[in-house]
Enzyme design. Structure first.
Site, PDB file in Angstrom:
ATOM      1  N   HIS A  72      -4.630   3.915 -14.468  1.00 12.57           N
ATOM      2  CA  HIS A  72      -5.598   2.910 -13.358  1.00 12.57           C
ATOM      3  C   HIS A  72      -5.589   4.465 -12.007  1.00 12.57           C
ATOM      4  O   HIS A  72      -4.910   4.770 -11.675  1.00 12.57           O
ATOM      5  CB  HIS A  72      -5.073   1.709 -12.872  1.00 12.57           C
ATOM      6  CG  HIS A  72      -5.719   1.452 -11.703  1.00 12.57           C
ATOM      7  ND1 HIS A  72      -5.504   0.324 -11.159  1.00 12.57           N
ATOM      8  CD2 HIS A  72      -6.432   2.156 -10.430  1.00 12.57           C
ATOM      9  CE1 HIS A  72      -5.797  -0.580 -10.600  1.00 12.57           C
ATOM     10  NE2 HIS A  72      -6.336   0.800  -9.434  1.00 12.57           N
ATOM     11  N   HIS A  96      -8.229   6.305  -8.890  1.00  8.30           N
ATOM     12  CA  HIS A  96     -10.172   6.159  -7.760  1.00  8.30           C
ATOM     13  C   HIS A  96      -9.503   7.420  -7.453  1.00  8.30           C
ATOM     14  O   HIS A  96      -9.341   8.848  -7.639  1.00  8.30           O
ATOM     15  CB  HIS A  96      -9.511   5.825  -6.670  1.00  8.30           C
ATOM     16  CG  HIS A  96      -8.934   4.513  -6.698  1.00  8.30           C
ATOM     17  ND1 HIS A  96      -9.718   3.658  -6.812  1.00  8.30           N
ATOM     18  CD2 HIS A  96      -7.681   3.199  -7.046  1.00  8.30           C
ATOM     19  CE1 HIS A  96      -9.070   1.935  -7.118  1.00  8.30           C
ATOM     20  NE2 HIS A  96      -8.099   2.368  -6.741  1.00  8.30           N
ATOM     21  N   ARG A 108     -12.922   8.828  -6.901  1.00  3.18           N
ATOM     22  CA  ARG A 108     -14.210   9.021  -6.172  1.00  3.18           C
ATOM     23  C   ARG A 108     -15.089   9.791  -6.118  1.00  3.18           C
ATOM     24  O   ARG A 108     -14.967  10.004  -7.564  1.00  3.18           O
ATOM     25  CB  ARG A 108     -13.557   9.653  -4.652  1.00  3.18           C
ATOM     26  CG  ARG A 108     -12.357   8.761  -4.000  1.00  3.18           C
ATOM     27  CD  ARG A 108     -12.405   7.489  -3.415  1.00  3.18           C
ATOM     28  NE  ARG A 108     -11.255   7.109  -2.720  1.00  3.18           N
ATOM     29  CZ  ARG A 108     -11.088   5.607  -3.107  1.00  3.18           C
ATOM     30  NH1 ARG A 108     -11.640   4.823  -4.253  1.00  3.18           N
ATOM     31  NH2 ARG A 108      -9.658   4.858  -2.277  1.00  3.18           N
ATOM     32  N   ASN A 165     -14.916   1.442  -7.613  1.00  2.25           N
ATOM     33  CA  ASN A 165     -15.518   1.230  -6.886  1.00  2.25           C
ATOM     34  C   ASN A 165     -15.989   1.799  -5.676  1.00  2.25           C
ATOM     35  O   ASN A 165     -15.217   2.470  -4.673  1.00  2.25           O
ATOM     36  CB  ASN A 165     -14.492   0.291  -5.804  1.00  2.25           C
ATOM     37  CG  ASN A 165     -12.395   1.489  -5.597  1.00  2.25           C
ATOM     38  OD1 ASN A 165     -12.262   2.419  -6.524  1.00  2.25           O
ATOM     39  ND2 ASN A 165     -12.067   0.900  -4.834  1.00  2.25           N
ATOM     40  N   LYS A 209     -14.367  -4.650 -14.553  1.00  2.00           N
ATOM     41  CA  LYS A 209     -13.046  -4.175 -13.131  1.00  2.00           C
ATOM     42  C   LYS A 209     -13.498  -5.183 -12.585  1.00  2.00           C
ATOM     43  O   LYS A 209     -14.138  -5.824 -11.768  1.00  2.00           O
ATOM     44  CB  LYS A 209     -12.861  -2.969 -12.481  1.00  2.00           C
ATOM     45  CG  LYS A 209     -11.911  -3.077 -11.430  1.00  2.00           C
ATOM     46  CD  LYS A 209     -10.039  -2.876 -11.659  1.00  2.00           C
ATOM     47  CE  LYS A 209      -9.472  -3.147 -10.777  1.00  2.00           C
ATOM     48  NZ  LYS A 209      -8.537  -2.567 -10.602  1.00  2.00           N
ATOM     49  N   HIS A 241      -7.693  -7.331 -10.237  1.00  2.00           N
ATOM     50  CA  HIS A 241      -6.991  -6.798  -9.192  1.00  2.00           C
ATOM     51  C   HIS A 241      -6.669  -7.713  -9.063  1.00  2.00           C
ATOM     52  O   HIS A 241      -7.016  -8.694  -8.353  1.00  2.00           O
ATOM     53  CB  HIS A 241      -7.517  -6.233  -7.679  1.00  2.00           C
ATOM     54  CG  HIS A 241      -6.924  -5.930  -6.598  1.00  2.00           C
ATOM     55  ND1 HIS A 241      -6.541  -4.793  -6.204  1.00  2.00           N
ATOM     56  CD2 HIS A 241      -6.740  -6.749  -5.735  1.00  2.00           C
ATOM     57  CE1 HIS A 241      -6.293  -5.126  -5.366  1.00  2.00           C
ATOM     58  NE2 HIS A 241      -5.957  -6.421  -4.976  1.00  2.00           N
ATOM     59  N   HIS A 279      -1.517  -2.792 -11.214  1.00  2.00           N
ATOM     60  CA  HIS A 279      -0.954  -2.661 -10.199  1.00  2.00           C
ATOM     61  C   HIS A 279      -0.366  -4.267  -9.748  1.00  2.00           C
ATOM     62  O   HIS A 279      -0.629  -4.130  -8.725  1.00  2.00           O
ATOM     63  CB  HIS A 279      -1.904  -1.834  -9.087  1.00  2.00           C
ATOM     64  CG  HIS A 279      -2.434  -2.960  -8.352  1.00  2.00           C
ATOM     65  ND1 HIS A 279      -2.696  -3.651  -8.398  1.00  2.00           N
ATOM     66  CD2 HIS A 279      -3.961  -1.823  -7.541  1.00  2.00           C
ATOM     67  CE1 HIS A 279      -4.055  -3.382  -7.744  1.00  2.00           C
ATOM     68  NE2 HIS A 279      -4.466  -3.090  -7.420  1.00  2.00           N
ATOM     69  N   ASP A 282      -2.929   4.227  -9.589  1.00  2.00           N
ATOM     70  CA  ASP A 282      -3.433   3.484  -8.400  1.00  2.00           C
ATOM     71  C   ASP A 282      -3.572   4.655  -7.831  1.00  2.00           C
ATOM     72  O   ASP A 282      -3.591   4.449  -5.932  1.00  2.00           O
ATOM     73  CB  ASP A 282      -3.194   2.268  -7.674  1.00  2.00           C
ATOM     74  CG  ASP A 282      -4.304   1.497  -6.754  1.00  2.00           C
ATOM     75  OD1 ASP A 282      -5.189   1.757  -7.243  1.00  2.00           O
ATOM     76  OD2 ASP A 282      -3.186   0.893  -6.370  1.00  2.00           O
ATOM     77  N   ALA A 289      -5.717   0.875   2.956  1.00  2.00           N
ATOM     78  CA  ALA A 289      -5.382   0.509   2.065  1.00  2.00           C
ATOM     79  C   ALA A 289      -5.400   1.446   1.005  1.00  2.00           C
ATOM     80  O   ALA A 289      -6.657   1.802   0.245  1.00  2.00           O
ATOM     81  CB  ALA A 289      -5.550  -0.815   1.630  1.00  2.00           C
TER      82      ALA A 289
HETATM   83  N1  NCD Z   1      -4.914   0.132  -3.881  1.00  2.00           N
HETATM   84  C1  NCD Z   1      -5.180   0.798  -2.225  1.00  2.00           C
HETATM   85  O1  NCD Z   1      -4.977   0.582  -1.572  1.00  2.00           O
HETATM   86  N2  NCD Z   1      -6.430   1.090  -2.555  1.00  2.00           N
HETATM   87  C2  NCD Z   1      -7.385   1.286  -3.891  1.00  2.00           C
HETATM   88  C3  NCD Z   1      -8.197  -0.226  -4.415  1.00  2.00           C
HETATM   89  C4  NCD Z   1      -7.316  -1.231  -5.231  1.00  2.00           C
HETATM   90  O2  NCD Z   1      -7.215  -0.478  -6.484  1.00  2.00           O
HETATM   91  O3  NCD Z   1      -6.844  -2.069  -4.619  1.00  2.00           O
HETATM   92  C5  NCD Z   1      -8.695   1.925  -3.186  1.00  2.00           C
HETATM   93  O4  NCD Z   1      -9.752   2.143  -3.519  1.00  2.00           O
HETATM   94  O5  NCD Z   1      -8.874   2.881  -1.909  1.00  2.00           O
HETATM   95 ZN    ZN Z   2      -7.153   0.416  -7.688  1.00  2.00          ZN
HETATM   96 ZN    ZN Z   3      -6.918  -2.565  -6.630  1.00  2.00          ZN
END
Ligand code: NCD
Ligand code: ZN
Ligand code: ZN
Length: 342
Positions: free
Chosen positions: A14, A16, A18, A42, A97, A134, A172, A245, A261
């Protein structure tokens, strides 16, 4: 005395990464330790179909060296069709997801009611496409610290019952409740755990000053939950495996009146996990969690090569370059006891 541990090369189930120029930072950071990564969809706009997933995969690979292998995921919306699922499966997409709409960063196009995607989940179950979740309700009447537990009660328990052969990963996890739920669920249900939820609790974020770099969703919980997660991760139970994450946000967007976040851990992820496992005296359990149980759950071969961690302390930089500005990695400026041996 210098200690060393050798691990089968780990994967991150898992993350991100970008898009665009951000990939120059996130891909090499991840590839420094992981071979495969489950890439979260996302983006803005989200990765919604096979074509978008394949094009995104190419953009990731253009920043990667060696055998780095991004595994692609579709973002479920109220409109994802059974045909989208069949085409995604044929294109090598491994999972979809589920973001409850509004639950987290870039989740506005997410699912507004789980019933809307029941036919899609049916198709996923049939095609062998994994469901990644999530797991938080978005009900404003529910306290933010209770949103994961309420999701288990209101939604996940029903989905698990209604789709007995759908492979599900609760992403997570942050509570003892989620760890218990996953332990008690059938074998088709697993969970990822982040390094930051193993290392920290809400006191780290809120006592003695508010520390925005610990702010991620689902939010850090009280210490007893942290301990339950550490127990689950180090238990040797193959339902629990590594998912960082790691979620980059520019420094100015984190250190703000309304901060984003997400915590950036990709820079030193395996070292952070080693720190957590070592603190529990369970370093010998790290390899299963980081390198074996994930591929086993996804029905993929374990990696053949290894990495070596050595307990030579090193200091993390205060910040890293990211896009046109900076990003603050989790534990910025702090000393970690473990590092990957060059
Ligand atoms: N974990 C997070 O706080 N942020 C993640 C999104 C997610 O995994 O919920 C993000 O894309 O920034
Ligand atoms: Zn995430
Ligand atoms: Zn998440």
């Amino acid at each position: 005395m210098t200690r060393e541990i050798v691990l089968t090369r780990p994967d991150d189930w898992h993350i991100h990464l970008r898009d665009g120029d951000a990939l120059r930072r996130t891909v090499p950071d991840a590839a420094r330790q992981f071979r495969r990564t489950i890439v979260m969809p996302n983006l803005v706009p989200p990765v919604q179909n096979a074509e978008q997933a394949l094009a995104y995969r190419e953009r990731i690979l253009s920043q990667a060296k060696g055998d780095f292998d991004p595994l692609m995921v579709l973002y479920l919306t109220d409109n994802t069709s059974a045909e989208d699922i069949a085409r995604a499966k044929a294109a090598g997409v491994v999972a979809c997801k589920l973001y409850p709409a509004g639950a987290t960063t870039n989740s506005d196009s997410g699912v507004t009611d789980i019933n809307n995607v029941y036919p899609t989940l049916e198709a996923m179950q049939r095609e062998g496409v994994y469901l990644l979740i999530h797991g938080e309700v978005t009900d404003s009447a529910i306290d933010i610290f209770d949103r994961e537990k309420t999701f288990l009660d209101r939604t996940l328990s029903r989905v698990v019952k209604d789709f007995p052969s759908l492979r599900i990963v609760l992403e997570h996890i942050t509570t003892a409740d989620a760890a218990e739920f996953v332990k008690a669920a059938p074998a088709n249900v697993g969970a990822t755990i982040t390094a930051h939820h193993l290392l920290y609790n809400r006191n780290h974020m809120l006592a003695g000053g508010i520390r925005p770099h610990y702010y991620c969703l689902p939010i850090l919980k009280r210490q007893s939950h942290q301990q339950a997660l550490l127990q689950a991760a180090t238990s040797g139970n193959p339902k629990f495996f590594l998912g960082t994450d790691s979620a980059p946000h520019a420094k100015s967007k984190k250190e703000a009146a309304c901060g984003c976040a997400g915590s950036y851990t990709a820079y030193s992820a395996i070292e952070l996990y080693a720190e957590a496992f070592d603190s529990a005296g369970e370093l010998d359990k790290l390899e299963g969690f980081a390198s074996h149980f994930g591929p086993d759950f996804y029905g993929l071969p374990r990696n053949r090569d290894t990495i070596t961690l050595v307990n030579t302390p090193w200091q993390l930089p205060a910040q890293l370059t990211y896009l046109d500005e900076h990003i603050v990695p989790l534990c910025a400026g702090e000393t970690l006891n473990w590092q990957i041996k060059a």
